[in-house]
Design an enzyme around this catalytic site. Sequence first.
Site, PDB file in Angstrom:
ATOM      1  N   HIS A  31     -28.991  33.436  87.671  1.00 23.79           N
ATOM      2  CA  HIS A  31     -28.431  33.762  88.981  1.00 23.79           C
ATOM      3  C   HIS A  31     -28.377  32.490  89.816  1.00 23.79           C
ATOM      4  O   HIS A  31     -28.888  31.444  89.399  1.00 23.79           O
ATOM      5  CB  HIS A  31     -29.255  34.843  89.685  1.00 23.79           C
ATOM      6  CG  HIS A  31     -30.701  34.522  89.819  1.00 23.79           C
ATOM      7  ND1 HIS A  31     -31.174  33.510  90.620  1.00 23.79           N
ATOM      8  CD2 HIS A  31     -31.794  35.048  89.216  1.00 23.79           C
ATOM      9  CE1 HIS A  31     -32.474  33.451  90.524  1.00 23.79           C
ATOM     10  NE2 HIS A  31     -32.897  34.375  89.659  1.00 23.79           N
TER      11      HIS A  31
HETATM   12  P1  TYD Z   1     -36.055  37.413  90.011  1.00 23.73           P
HETATM   13  O1  TYD Z   1     -36.016  36.303  91.005  1.00 23.73           O
HETATM   14  O2  TYD Z   1     -34.791  38.198  89.831  1.00 23.73           O
HETATM   15  O3  TYD Z   1     -36.559  36.833  88.621  1.00 23.73           O
HETATM   16  P2  TYD Z   1     -35.704  36.270  87.407  1.00 23.73           P
HETATM   17  O4  TYD Z   1     -34.505  35.622  88.001  1.00 23.73           O
HETATM   18  O5  TYD Z   1     -36.589  35.291  86.715  1.00 23.73           O
HETATM   19  O6  TYD Z   1     -35.378  37.426  86.551  1.00 23.73           O
HETATM   20  O7  TYD Z   1     -37.238  38.374  90.402  1.00 23.73           O
HETATM   21  C1  TYD Z   1     -37.648  39.439  89.573  1.00 23.73           C
HETATM   22  C2  TYD Z   1     -38.227  40.526  90.451  1.00 23.73           C
HETATM   23  O8  TYD Z   1     -39.340  40.056  91.188  1.00 23.73           O
HETATM   24  C3  TYD Z   1     -37.247  41.080  91.459  1.00 23.73           C
HETATM   25  O9  TYD Z   1     -37.384  42.497  91.472  1.00 23.73           O
HETATM   26  C4  TYD Z   1     -37.713  40.554  92.792  1.00 23.73           C
HETATM   27  C5  TYD Z   1     -39.170  40.281  92.581  1.00 23.73           C
HETATM   28  N1  TYD Z   1     -39.614  39.087  93.328  1.00 23.73           N
HETATM   29  C6  TYD Z   1     -40.324  39.231  94.497  1.00 23.73           C
HETATM   30  O10 TYD Z   1     -40.608  40.360  94.961  1.00 23.73           O
HETATM   31  N2  TYD Z   1     -40.749  38.117  95.158  1.00 23.73           N
HETATM   32  C7  TYD Z   1     -40.487  36.868  94.702  1.00 23.73           C
HETATM   33  O11 TYD Z   1     -40.903  35.862  95.326  1.00 23.73           O
HETATM   34  C8  TYD Z   1     -39.727  36.730  93.490  1.00 23.73           C
HETATM   35  C9  TYD Z   1     -39.368  35.397  92.933  1.00 23.73           C
HETATM   36  C10 TYD Z   1     -39.308  37.868  92.836  1.00 23.73           C
END
Ligand code: TYD
Length: 136
Positions: free
Chosen positions: A54
């Site tokens: 993303h």
């Molecule tokens: P995401 O940033 O989409 O991780 P990746 O890109 O590695 O798959 O985050 C995964 C999940 O974690 C999403 O539901 C949001 C949550 N999240 C938080 O609540 N706080 C944070 O600081 C981060 C990075 C993610």
Amino acid sequence: MNTVNLESKIIALPKLEDDRGNLSFLQNFDQIPFEIKRLYWIYDVPSGESRGGHAYYKLEELIIALSGSFDVVADDGTKKEKYHLNSSNQGCYIPMLFWREIKNFSTNAIALIVSSREYNANDYIYDYNVFKNITK
Ligand code: TYD
């Protein structure tokens, strides 16, 4: 348009070598071009899995391999750069409006992400076509 901090890059962090163990650090605006608002870390990644995939509208970040190794692929919409991170005294800087993915995690890898913004789901771009249109 992506107008500020246009390039992803490796930032070398200080490494104070000591017989008692090494020490590295980073500080707002000294080693990194932004003010830290949040830290998170990714760990216990099963073999073959990847994270990210993303972009962010406004967030900038530095990704550090605190332990083990992995690859960061940074894509500005026209070209992709792959960075292999395997050292605690370097970080991969990702500007805003870069598509980024973290993959090829080694066993026991820990990715620390130093972030310029608090978590905000509205800052995410999850659709690569939307990203491509914005960065055109
Ligand atoms: P995401 O940033 O989409 O991780 P990746 O890109 O590695 O798959 O985050 C995964 C999940 O974690 C999403 O539901 C949001 C949550 N999240 C938080 O609540 N706080 C944070 O600081 C981060 C990075 C993610």
